[in-house]
Design a protein around this motif. Structure first.
Motif, short mmCIF file in Angstrom:
data_model
loop_
_atom_site.label_atom_id
_atom_site.label_comp_id
_atom_site.label_asym_id
_atom_site.label_seq_id
_atom_site.Cartn_x
_atom_site.Cartn_y
_atom_site.Cartn_z
N SER A 37 0.83 -1.20 0.00
CA SER A 37 0.00 0.00 0.00
C SER A 37 0.87 1.25 0.00
O SER A 37 2.07 1.19 0.29
N ASN A 235 -3.86 7.88 7.83
CA ASN A 235 -4.17 7.18 6.58
C ASN A 235 -5.16 7.97 5.73
O ASN A 235 -5.15 7.87 4.50
N GLU A 239 -4.57 8.69 1.86
CA GLU A 239 -5.56 8.36 0.83
C GLU A 239 -5.91 9.58 -0.02
O GLU A 239 -6.08 9.46 -1.24
N LYS A 242 -3.07 10.11 -2.43
CA LYS A 242 -3.12 9.10 -3.48
C LYS A 242 -4.19 9.46 -4.51
O LYS A 242 -3.94 9.40 -5.74
N LYS A 243 -5.38 9.83 -4.04
CA LYS A 243 -6.48 10.16 -4.96
C LYS A 243 -6.16 11.41 -5.78
O LYS A 243 -6.48 11.49 -6.97
#
Length: 514
Positions: A37, A235, A239, A242-243
């Protein structure tokens, strides 16, 4: 063989930030991550069925500029999370609580002193703040851009006023012990305030310099160093990064380990032209950007045979051994810390600065701390996704735990550290043992293996005077480019340093695009 504009090795938060900026400029960007991840030390993992946590368990000074530029709010980041209190725990329940610019539980004199301290340190942090997001000048350079950065730095310090300038220069050179003793009386308050200058580094209260600079670095954000635990935790930030990167067409491949950086020769010398994966696949790119630590980058992926021996020796001498272990406890209910209504703050277990110093003394000789000091949070009180309903996660940074332990790390040694940490917590939360469903301890050696970071060091290399600013990681690679043309750095081992700020990734992207 595929061709990319930029290949980024490592999908930690700096790698994702750098990738997003480069992709927004029109580049074709590939991010390669060895783990399953994204997120590096900020990635959440399941350590017991239904229980999740990350090594980095709170946020303090993430760059608001990066959050705005990459539109992280639109990608799910909670931007209005309230700061949590920092609590110096006392066995007799006379806790010291620091929150929203004030302190309670340490007496009126210390309360007034804290207001003055916060004001003064805030002024110092503001003087230095602009330079965390700048490329540091190259030592010996006579270039206009480098000279102007020096001029800007000097002018910023000078314009702060003669008295502020003199006091900043004095304070920045003090051991944390001296600074705290000058300001305060209460031992718990001193220990709690010194914590952020010491955590994650090979520093103790009596260590010369660096610790105060680390404190100023962490106070340069809008929160003045206060921590928050937003919904989704650390996290959630990962996230959203990442998006945001994927929305700009960044390609991210996890479970993809890079075996080496391909360095080819031409009439002008060596140049980085791509990477070779562990499975033998080669990927070509105009440039390679490493979001891994400097020693892994140069000694592991480039290879000493492709580097000047003087530069190689500089990299070998970097101090990269971590001193923080991570403890995770899965609990069957909310932990009860005596004297607290709820354990929803950041709790510091360090009764005084001597306790911190003694724990450090153990570690510097390769020994386990007899009485560990630690930072404890219960992230499940702020993020329900951490644990099943009605159950909770306790997350603790345990100091000082050496990367290189005498006799080496064994299961018995890990169990000994874990037991000492739990026993210490039990002095403040007497029923904690009965609540434990599962426990996980990650030593610096474990963090090296699980997160591919040399020595398990949070900051990839020590945040110290000789490894900061225009010498981070070393003067031969302090401007994000390196002695190998086509190879750049963007990790915590670059300026300005570690912590979840995104600034190193931002600075590197700006330098690449320049």
């Amino acid at each position: 063989m595929s061709q990319y504009d930029s290949i980024i090795i490592g999908a930690g938060h700096n790698g994702l930030v750098c990738a997003a900026y480069l992709a927004r400029s029109g580049q074709r960007v590939l991010v390669l991550e060895a783990s399953a991840s994204t997120g590096g030390l900020g990635a959440s993992h399941e350590f017991h069925p239904g229980f999740h946590c990350s090594v980095a368990h709170s946020i303090s000074h993430f760059s608001p500029r990066v959050a705005k530029d990459l539109d992280l709010r639109a990608h799910g980041l909670e931007t209005n999370a309230e700061s949590i209190a920092t609590i110096g725990l006392s066995t007799d329940q006379d806790h010291v609580v620091i929150k929203q610019g004030s302190v309670a539980g340490s007496g009126e004199q210390d309360a007034r002193a804290y207001e003055a301290y916060l004001s003064q340190m805030g002024r110092f942090a503001d003087v230095l703040k602009p330079f965390w997001s700048k490329t540091m000048p190259r030592l010996g350079s006579r270039g206009f851009k480098d000279l102007m950065t020096f001029v800007h730095l000097g002018a910023s310090i000078r314009l702060s006023g003669k008295q502020t300038m003199q006091e900043l220069l004095r304070v920045a050179s003090l051991p944390m012990r001296d600074l705290m003793d000058e300001q305060f009386e209460n031992d718990l308050l001193k220990a709690a305030l010194s914590w952020d200058g010491l955590i994650g580094a090979k520093l103790a209260p009596r260590s010369p310099n660096s610790a105060v600079l680390a404190t100023l670095y962490r106070m340069s954000g809008e929160s003045r160093g206060a921590h928050s635990l937003p919904a989704g935790g650390v996290n959630g930030l990962i996230e959203s990064l990442k998006k945001s990167a994927q929305a700009s067409d960044v390609e991210i491949r996890c479970n993809t380990r890079v075996a080496r950086i391909i360095v080819d020769g031409n009439e002008d010398g060596l140049v980085a032209t791509g990477v070779e994966l562990e499975n033998g696949e080669t990927i070509s790119g105009i440039r390679v950007v490493s979001a891994t630590d400097p020693q892994r980058t140069f000694l592991g992926l480039v290879g000493a045979e492709n580097l000047d021996i003087g530069f190689t020796n500089q990299i070998r001498r970097l101090r990269c051994n971590g001193y923080v272990a991570k403890l995770h406890l899965a609990l069957n209910g909310e932990p009860d810390f005596a004297g607290l209504d709820r354990p929803d703050g950041r709790m510091i277990i360090a009764p005084n600065m001597d306790a911190i110093e003694f724990a450090f003394d153990n570690a510097k000789y390769g020994e386990l701390p007899t009485n560990p000091v630690m930072e404890v949070v219960v992230p499940s009180l702020h993020d329900e996704s951490c644990a099943p309903a009605g159950q909770h996660v306790l997350s603790a940074h345990v100091m000082y735990v050496p990367y290189e332990l005498k006799g080496g790390w064994t299961d018995a040694a890990r169990e000994q550290v874990c037991e000492r940490a739990i026993e210490t917590i039990a002095q403040y939360a007497p029923t904690i043992r009965e609540q434990i469903l599962h426990k996980e301890l990650l030593t610096p050696a474990d963090l090296e293996q699980s997160h591919n970071v040399t020595g398990g060091h949070w900051h990839h290399t020590e945040f110290a005077m000789d490894q900061m600013l225009m010498m981070r990681p070393t003067y031969g690679a302090a401007q994000y480019n390196t002695p190998v043309p086509g190879l750049y750095l963007c990790s915590a081992g670059s300026h300005p340093g570690g912590d979840i700020t995104g600034t190193a990734g931002y600075n590197a992207a700006r330098e690449i695009l320049r």
